[in-house]
Design a protein around this motif. Structure first.
Motif, PDB file in Angstrom:
ATOM      1  N   ASP A 126      -3.793  -0.238 -20.477  1.00  0.00           N
ATOM      2  CA  ASP A 126      -3.529  -0.142 -22.269  1.00  0.00           C
ATOM      3  C   ASP A 126      -3.455   1.068 -22.541  1.00  0.00           C
ATOM      4  O   ASP A 126      -3.663   1.407 -24.099  1.00  0.00           O
ATOM      5  N   ALA A 127      -3.758   2.043 -21.771  1.00  0.00           N
ATOM      6  CA  ALA A 127      -3.653   3.726 -22.389  1.00  0.00           C
ATOM      7  C   ALA A 127      -2.377   4.200 -21.719  1.00  0.00           C
ATOM      8  O   ALA A 127      -1.133   3.736 -21.769  1.00  0.00           O
ATOM      9  N   ASN A 128      -1.927   5.653 -21.689  1.00  0.00           N
ATOM     10  CA  ASN A 128      -0.617   6.016 -21.524  1.00  0.00           C
ATOM     11  C   ASN A 128      -0.315   7.131 -20.327  1.00  0.00           C
ATOM     12  O   ASN A 128      -0.277   7.556 -20.064  1.00  0.00           O
ATOM     13  N   PHE A 129      -1.723   5.624 -19.134  1.00  0.00           N
ATOM     14  CA  PHE A 129      -1.173   6.396 -18.379  1.00  0.00           C
ATOM     15  C   PHE A 129      -1.398   4.913 -17.655  1.00  0.00           C
ATOM     16  O   PHE A 129      -1.874   3.949 -17.967  1.00  0.00           O
ATOM     17  N   VAL A 130      -0.852   5.449 -15.654  1.00  0.00           N
ATOM     18  CA  VAL A 130      -0.882   3.807 -15.071  1.00  0.00           C
ATOM     19  C   VAL A 130      -2.889   4.689 -13.534  1.00  0.00           C
ATOM     20  O   VAL A 130      -1.964   5.986 -14.030  1.00  0.00           O
ATOM     21  N   MET A 131      -2.782   3.756 -12.913  1.00  0.00           N
ATOM     22  CA  MET A 131      -3.227   4.406 -11.868  1.00  0.00           C
ATOM     23  C   MET A 131      -3.466   3.701 -11.123  1.00  0.00           C
ATOM     24  O   MET A 131      -3.303   1.809 -11.036  1.00  0.00           O
ATOM     25  N   VAL A 132      -2.656   4.025  -9.304  1.00  0.00           N
ATOM     26  CA  VAL A 132      -2.109   3.302  -8.227  1.00  0.00           C
ATOM     27  C   VAL A 132      -3.104   3.749  -6.895  1.00  0.00           C
ATOM     28  O   VAL A 132      -3.415   5.064  -7.196  1.00  0.00           O
ATOM     29  N   PRO A 133      -3.174   2.610  -6.597  1.00  0.00           N
ATOM     30  CA  PRO A 133      -4.336   3.210  -5.173  1.00  0.00           C
ATOM     31  C   PRO A 133      -3.066   3.182  -3.745  1.00  0.00           C
ATOM     32  O   PRO A 133      -1.355   3.128  -4.417  1.00  0.00           O
ATOM     33  N   ILE A 134      -3.612   4.458  -3.588  1.00  0.00           N
ATOM     34  CA  ILE A 134      -2.370   4.578  -2.019  1.00  0.00           C
ATOM     35  C   ILE A 134      -2.684   3.818  -0.976  1.00  0.00           C
ATOM     36  O   ILE A 134      -3.877   4.066  -0.065  1.00  0.00           O
ATOM     37  N   LEU A 135      -2.023   2.893   0.131  1.00  0.00           N
ATOM     38  CA  LEU A 135      -3.147   2.421   1.138  1.00  0.00           C
ATOM     39  C   LEU A 135      -2.381   2.837   2.016  1.00  0.00           C
ATOM     40  O   LEU A 135      -1.504   3.986   2.611  1.00  0.00           O
ATOM     41  N   SER A 136      -2.851   2.773   3.038  1.00  0.00           N
ATOM     42  CA  SER A 136      -2.423   2.964   4.559  1.00  0.00           C
ATOM     43  C   SER A 136      -0.974   2.389   4.932  1.00  0.00           C
ATOM     44  O   SER A 136      -0.371   1.512   4.422  1.00  0.00           O
ATOM     45  N   ARG A 137      -0.041   3.478   5.782  1.00  0.00           N
ATOM     46  CA  ARG A 137       1.046   2.276   6.243  1.00  0.00           C
ATOM     47  C   ARG A 137       1.489   1.529   6.091  1.00  0.00           C
ATOM     48  O   ARG A 137       2.173   1.039   6.040  1.00  0.00           O
ATOM     49  N   ASP A 138       0.316   1.134   7.138  1.00  0.00           N
ATOM     50  CA  ASP A 138       0.619  -0.260   7.230  1.00  0.00           C
ATOM     51  C   ASP A 138       0.663  -1.289   5.711  1.00  0.00           C
ATOM     52  O   ASP A 138       0.060  -1.965   6.046  1.00  0.00           O
ATOM     53  N   GLY A 139      -0.420  -0.532   4.542  1.00  0.00           N
ATOM     54  CA  GLY A 139      -0.403  -1.816   3.566  1.00  0.00           C
ATOM     55  C   GLY A 139      -1.613  -2.643   3.578  1.00  0.00           C
ATOM     56  O   GLY A 139      -1.914  -3.400   2.907  1.00  0.00           O
ATOM     57  N   THR A 140      -2.495  -2.070   4.380  1.00  0.00           N
ATOM     58  CA  THR A 140      -3.465  -2.836   4.502  1.00  0.00           C
ATOM     59  C   THR A 140      -4.998  -2.542   3.907  1.00  0.00           C
ATOM     60  O   THR A 140      -5.868  -3.103   3.701  1.00  0.00           O
TER      61      THR A 140
END
Length: 410
Positions: free
Chosen positions: A337-351
């Motif tokens: 809802d703001a002027n930014f986004v937040m994303v998680p960095i996952l392990s290489r296998d995406g788990t």
């Protein structure tokens, strides 16, 4: 005990369980504010404030010829009230009058003042809802004020929002904290949240405002409200709740972070208390000049157009980020809802979220690739997350390209 400078009123206070005189510290209630030179007279041969009558010393040889600040009366102290700015804010936000508006040096001054006037050092506390804006805790520590933490809802799916989704307000838990600690004088809510990007439902905020066991003030920080829409703003509740203070700012939607101008919107008694307590000339003349220009009709059109552009860019950025899932980038969390986004960095296998990998990517982006984002992985519910401000179209393209490169390498 009457508040100095506040006209008497016979209107009943709503909600009935709130008494501002029981919230404000006694020494503040009896405070007679400093009388500054411009309180009484603003025109004439001004020989009352020991200003430099010969004017400012800025050389026109070292400044652009069209620099508008050189034409301001910089050798004079600024207007202590800035009613023209407040009048435009009142019109923009549909507020009944300038007596409902306070101007501070950024929202940070408002936060600090609220703690100083309401919360007794070493004795009383504030309540915050992590993950949230860090200055609430910083100001509390500076003022020797205790902090009670009631985390937002940390489970649920990304973008659910509402009253029970991820990063929503846990109303019943807040009430339990209030019941357990009568010394809580302020409840700070950030909506849309920083770093969550999620708006708190108005019903949840009203539930705290109406809670009879809470005798203090609910402070709603709306720095990002223009990016989600005025229909989500708590300003509409101010007329009915004397125990509400809404903070806004010129830093985000107006694009004027450098001028440091924050806004508090509340009923006149609290506004008068803040006015009595502030420094005499807290808002500078250049800041006031730029703020007034920012609220001209043509400037407001520009502001709204830029907001729509950023919202479109936000959606495009989210789509591009989702395209990096195969490299271990998770979907955005929060409601965006703001002027930014937040994303998680996952392990290489995406788990799983990977804080170590996230910190490495954060540093590599900044130090090796010239792209500076914010690591928020140590905040509750934000493990391994990077907060990315929505940039220009060109900047967003670089972010995606560099992020794809670094994700591939690490």
């Amino acid at each position: 005990m009457p508040i100095h400078g506040l006209p008497s009123s016979q209107e009943p206070i709503k909600p009935a369980h709130f008494d501002i005189e029981q919230v404000i510290r006694p020494n503040i209630l009896t405070l007679h504010p400093y009388r500054c030179a411009r309180d009484d007279y603003k025109e004439g041969i001004l020989l009352d404030a020991n200003e430099n009558a010969l004017g400012h010393s800025l050389s026109t040889q070292d400044s652009p010829n069209d620099d508008p600040t050189l034409d301001l009366d910089l050798h004079r102290y600024p207007d202590p009230s800035h009613d023209p700015i407040k009048e435009r804010i009142a019109a923009l936000r549909s507020i009944s009058g300038v007596d409902h508006i306070f101007l501070g040096v950024g929202s940070d001054e408002v936060i600090d003042l609220l703690m100083r006037v309401c919360v007794a050092p070493g004795k009383e506390r504030i309540l915050i809802t992590p993950p949230t804006y860090g200055m609430y805790s910083v100001c509390a520590q500076v003022n020797d004020v205790g902090v009670v933490k009631c985390p937002l809802e940390l489970s649920g799916q990304a973008g659910e929002g509402g009253t029970d989704g991820r990063f929503s307000l846990k109303v019943d838990e807040v009430k339990k904290k209030i019941d357990a600690d009568p010394s809580i004088k302020l409840v700070f809510l950030c909506s849309p949240g920083n770093p969550t990007g999620t708006s708190i439902a108005l019903e949840s905020i009203k539930s705290i405002l109406d809670y009879k066991n809470f005798k203090g003030i609910v402070v709603v920080d709306e720095a990002y409200v223009d990016f989600v829409g005025e229909e989500t703003s708590t300003v509409s509740l101010v007329k009915d709740y004397a125990n509400l203070c809404v903070m806004q700012t010129f830093s985000k939607s107006f694009g004027l972070a450098a001028i440091r101008l924050g806004i508090a919107i509340a009923q006149p008694p609290l506004i008068q208390i803040l006015t009595n307590t502030k420094a005499p000339y807290n808002i500078s003349t250049p800041t006031a000049h730029l703020a007034l220009s920012a609220m001209s009709p043509s400037s407001l059109v520009t502001m709204r157009n830029k907001i729509e552009t950023l919202k479109t860019s936000r959606n495009a950025l989210l789509t591009s980020l989702a395209g990096l899932a195969h490299l271990g980038l998770g979907l955005s969390i929060g409601s965006n809802d703001a002027n930014f986004v937040m994303v998680p960095i996952l392990s290489r296998d995406g788990t799983r979220p990977d804080n170590v990998r996230s910190q490495k990517i954060y540093k590599s982006l900044a130090e090796d690739n010239g792209v500076v984002v914010r690591f928020r992985g140590n905040e509750p519910g934000c493990e391994a997350c990077l907060r990315i401000t929505v940039g220009s179209e060109e900047e967003n393209a670089v972010v995606i390209r560099k992020l794809e490169l670094v994700l591939s390498e690490l």
